[in-house]
Design a protein around this motif. Structure first.
Motif, PDB file in Angstrom:
ATOM      1  N   TRP A  16       0.836  -1.202   0.000  1.00 31.80           N
ATOM      2  CA  TRP A  16       0.000   0.000   0.000  1.00 31.80           C
ATOM      3  C   TRP A  16       0.872   1.254   0.000  1.00 31.80           C
ATOM      4  N   GLY A  17       1.981   1.237   0.741  1.00 32.96           N
ATOM      5  CA  GLY A  17       2.879   2.381   0.744  1.00 32.96           C
ATOM      6  C   GLY A  17       3.425   2.678  -0.645  1.00 32.96           C
ATOM      7  N   VAL A  18       3.755   1.625  -1.395  1.00 32.13           N
ATOM      8  CA  VAL A  18       4.228   1.817  -2.776  1.00 32.13           C
ATOM      9  C   VAL A  18       3.138   2.463  -3.614  1.00 32.13           C
ATOM     10  N   TYR A  19       1.896   2.024  -3.416  1.00 37.28           N
ATOM     11  CA  TYR A  19       0.781   2.615  -4.175  1.00 37.28           C
ATOM     12  C   TYR A  19       0.586   4.084  -3.800  1.00 37.28           C
ATOM     13  N   HIS A  20       0.525   4.353  -2.496  1.00 34.87           N
ATOM     14  CA  HIS A  20       0.189   5.696  -2.037  1.00 34.87           C
ATOM     15  C   HIS A  20       1.236   6.724  -2.462  1.00 34.87           C
ATOM     16  N   PHE A  21       2.500   6.359  -2.355  1.00 32.63           N
ATOM     17  CA  PHE A  21       3.561   7.319  -2.637  1.00 32.63           C
ATOM     18  C   PHE A  21       4.064   7.261  -4.076  1.00 32.63           C
ATOM     19  N   GLY A  22       3.803   6.166  -4.779  1.00 29.82           N
ATOM     20  CA  GLY A  22       4.353   6.031  -6.115  1.00 29.82           C
ATOM     21  C   GLY A  22       3.360   5.945  -7.253  1.00 29.82           C
ATOM     22  N   LEU A  23       2.111   5.516  -6.973  1.00 33.23           N
ATOM     23  CA  LEU A  23       1.165   5.261  -8.067  1.00 33.23           C
ATOM     24  C   LEU A  23      -0.102   6.096  -8.011  1.00 33.23           C
ATOM     25  N   GLU A  24      -0.504   6.525  -6.827  1.00 33.64           N
ATOM     26  CA  GLU A  24      -1.815   7.149  -6.678  1.00 33.64           C
ATOM     27  C   GLU A  24      -2.004   8.372  -7.567  1.00 33.64           C
ATOM     28  N   GLN A  25      -0.958   9.168  -7.749  1.00 32.37           N
ATOM     29  CA  GLN A  25      -1.074  10.402  -8.528  1.00 32.37           C
ATOM     30  C   GLN A  25      -0.912  10.189 -10.029  1.00 32.37           C
ATOM     31  N   GLU A  26      -0.669   8.950 -10.434  1.00 35.63           N
ATOM     32  CA  GLU A  26      -0.523   8.675 -11.861  1.00 35.63           C
ATOM     33  C   GLU A  26      -1.896   8.470 -12.505  1.00 35.63           C
ATOM     34  N   LYS A  27      -2.010   8.883 -13.752  1.00 41.21           N
ATOM     35  CA  LYS A  27      -3.283   8.773 -14.461  1.00 41.21           C
ATOM     36  C   LYS A  27      -3.343   7.457 -15.235  1.00 41.21           C
ATOM     37  N   MET A  28      -3.400   6.374 -14.478  1.00 38.88           N
ATOM     38  CA  MET A  28      -3.546   5.019 -15.047  1.00 38.88           C
ATOM     39  C   MET A  28      -4.478   4.241 -14.114  1.00 38.88           C
ATOM     40  N   HIS A  29      -5.736   4.703 -14.068  1.00 35.97           N
ATOM     41  CA  HIS A  29      -6.669   4.279 -13.034  1.00 35.97           C
ATOM     42  C   HIS A  29      -7.030   2.796 -13.113  1.00 35.97           C
ATOM     43  N   LYS A 251      -8.718  16.007  -4.815  1.00 35.69           N
ATOM     44  CA  LYS A 251      -7.894  15.146  -5.665  1.00 35.69           C
ATOM     45  C   LYS A 251      -8.586  14.843  -6.988  1.00 35.69           C
ATOM     46  N   ARG A 252      -9.919  14.688  -6.951  1.00 34.90           N
ATOM     47  CA  ARG A 252     -10.659  14.431  -8.199  1.00 34.90           C
ATOM     48  C   ARG A 252     -10.537  15.610  -9.164  1.00 34.90           C
ATOM     49  N   LEU A 253     -10.680  16.820  -8.643  1.00 34.64           N
ATOM     50  CA  LEU A 253     -10.583  18.013  -9.486  1.00 34.64           C
ATOM     51  C   LEU A 253      -9.195  18.123 -10.107  1.00 34.64           C
ATOM     52  N   PHE A 254      -8.181  17.829  -9.313  1.00 34.31           N
ATOM     53  CA  PHE A 254      -6.801  17.887  -9.820  1.00 34.31           C
ATOM     54  C   PHE A 254      -6.559  16.824 -10.883  1.00 34.31           C
ATOM     55  N   MET A 255      -7.083  15.596 -10.649  1.00 29.64           N
ATOM     56  CA  MET A 255      -6.817  14.492 -11.573  1.00 29.64           C
ATOM     57  C   MET A 255      -7.464  14.719 -12.927  1.00 29.64           C
ATOM     58  N   MET A 256      -8.613  15.431 -12.968  1.00 30.78           N
ATOM     59  CA  MET A 256      -9.314  15.645 -14.246  1.00 30.78           C
ATOM     60  C   MET A 256      -8.468  16.422 -15.236  1.00 30.78           C
ATOM     61  N   THR A 257      -7.695  17.356 -14.737  1.00 31.62           N
ATOM     62  CA  THR A 257      -6.908  18.211 -15.637  1.00 31.62           C
ATOM     63  C   THR A 257      -5.455  17.776 -15.748  1.00 31.62           C
ATOM     64  N   LYS A 258      -5.107  16.706 -15.038  1.00 29.30           N
ATOM     65  CA  LYS A 258      -3.726  16.252 -15.076  1.00 29.30           C
ATOM     66  C   LYS A 258      -3.449  15.510 -16.383  1.00 29.30           C
ATOM     67  N   GLU A 259      -2.274  15.760 -16.942  1.00 26.04           N
ATOM     68  CA  GLU A 259      -1.873  15.104 -18.187  1.00 26.04           C
ATOM     69  C   GLU A 259      -1.191  13.771 -17.879  1.00 26.04           C
TER      70      GLU A 259
END
Length: 456
Positions: A16-29, A251-259
């Motif tokens: 979970w730590g790997v996900y939270h710090f390394g994957l959560e902000q990536e746009k590959m849902h 976080k949802r608002l940020f993710m919508m416009t993230k490239e």
């Protein structure tokens, strides 16, 4: 069992730590959803995976002083040493079952209430799924295959986007993910990271549903963002929103416009391969087995009528002398022993077999090892002993020289075995973190023939 639980908690926390710090902000849902489900299942299963290539040969040991308990059944001298652990174990299981039962009843009650809501509203259909218009002014949501919407959301201009959002939750079966982690929270209520897993799953589900709205609904991103902010403001007035809801919406608002960074996402996914491989090596069950050498040393000379040659006789005498010199050097010293794998026991036995009677009378031997003693008498354990050995990991169980799980003994009857040995383990032979204190060596009828008759 305790070692398994510690491995599960440690493995799930690390993943979970790997996900939270390394994957959560990536746009590959979609991949993140797979990772969250896979990592939980992986952490559950990997401590149970045996790695046979980690098998270690346990060399026979000739001890000076307190010797292993060999050729004896479980007696009153052995059982009392483990008796004090049973009450503690019983109390642990009692507390565990009590808390798990309460959590299970709460989960079933919540599921019942969720399904009961269907009877309180006006039923309709939307895009082939049931739609319930609730009389109460509650937030719109979906549960399994049903959309629940309040009349205000259903009547306003943004209803299409709201319904598309909830429809994405249903078609992607997000409720099943939450039910899975809730069941794990019932069974493993002492693992705090499962609550973090649930929150991460819920947030990623919102990412997926928002992505579906943007791709399918006739609405642009700014308009949809304003719609979300309006819903949060309404919920605040009704005191139905908590700080975590603001956190999710931000976080949802940020993710919508993230490239999407495809190259960075690729390398992060690739980096998970060595991580998973390392966790398999770290968390899996390292099987230790007491095995025989893969091949028996061959005597280089042929037996002669007068016995062995002088060269073989000198080889034999030199090795036996080295053994007895070692015994003399440690005599009287505490915590010292002789490892038999340091000496050519099989080689010595082969040479001894080829000696003439006159030669055997002149040479020294190694008691109980050279010459090799006759096969032990056949002796089966009792069914009561099998039951004790199978019920606690205080006993390490070997069948025909291979380490097996204690529960495997439940598949056998006492009459299935020709011979058994019980040995008490020394501290340096106990695996780290293990409660094992005794080693049980069992031989089936075929295993007895292979170990003591054919190779005798």
């Amino acid at each position: 069992m305790m070692l398994y639980l510690l491995k599960f908690i440690g493995g799930s926390t690390l993943l979970w730590g790997v996900y939270h710090f390394g994957l959560e902000q990536e746009k590959m849902h979609h991949f993140k959803r797979f990772y969250l489900l896979f990592s939980l299942g992986f952490a559950l299963v990997v401590p149970l995976i045996p790695l046979p290539w980690f098998e270690q040969e346990v060399a026979p040991v000739l001890t000076m002083g307190n010797e292993p308990i060999q050729d004896s059944p479980i007696s009153t001298q052995v059982v009392p040493q483990i008796a004090p652990s049973f009450p503690i174990e019983s109390i642990f299981w009692l507390v565990y079952t009590f808390i798990a039962s309460i959590l299970l009843l709460r989960l079933l009650h919540n599921l019942y209430r969720a399904f009961l809501v269907q009877t309180k509203g006006e039923k309709s259909q939307h895009a082939g799924v049931p739609l319930v218009i609730l009389p109460e002014n509650v937030p719109t949501h979906s549960f399994f295959n049903t959309i629940y919407i309040n009349p205000k959301d259903y009547a306003e201009d943004g209803a299409s986007a709201i319904l598309t959002h909830e429809l994405a939750h249903i078609r992607q079966r997000h409720s099943w993910d939450i039910l899975f982690v809730e069941l794990l929270r019932v069974l493993f209520w002492f693992n705090p990271v499962l609550f973090a897993y649930k929150r991460s799953m819920q947030l990623n589900h919102e990412f997926l549903a928002d992505e579906a709205v943007i791709q399918q609904a006739n609405i642009d991103i700014p308009t949809y963002q304003y719609l979300l902010l309006d819903k949060i403001a309404q919920a605040q007035q009704l005191r139905l929103v908590q700080q975590f809801d603001y956190f999710i919406t931000k976080k949802r608002l940020f993710m919508m416009t993230k490239e999407a960074k495809r190259q960075r996402s690729f390398w992060k996914r690739l980096a998970l391969i060595p991580l998973i491989a390392g966790l398999i090596l770290l968390l899996s069950d390292k099987v230790q087995s007491q095995s025989k050498p893969s091949s028996t040393p061959q005597v280089l000379a042929q037996k002669e009528q007068s016995g062995v040659s002088q060269a073989l006789l000198d080889e034999y005498n030199t090795e036996v002398k080295r053994y007895w010199d070692t015994i003399a050097a440690i005599m009287g010293k505490k915590n010292h022993w002789v490892r038999l794998d340091n000496f050519k026991i099989d080689r010595l036995n082969d040479i001894y077999k080829m000696m003439s009677e006159a030669q055997r009378a002149e040479v020294k031997t190694i008691p109980r090892h050279v010459p090799k003693p006759p096969p032990p008498a056949r002796k089966s354990p009792t069914n009561e002993q099998l039951q004790i050995w199978s019920s606690t990991e205080v006993y390490g169980v070997w069948i025909d020289g291979k380490k097996v799980a204690n529960a495997v003994l439940k598949n056998f009857k006492a009459s299935d075995f020709s011979r058994f040995f019980v040995s008490k383990l020394y501290k340096n032979a106990i695996p780290p973190g293990s409660i094992r204190r005794f080693q049980i060596d069992l031989y089936t009828h075929r295993g007895y023939e292979d170990a003591f008759i054919k190779n005798g």
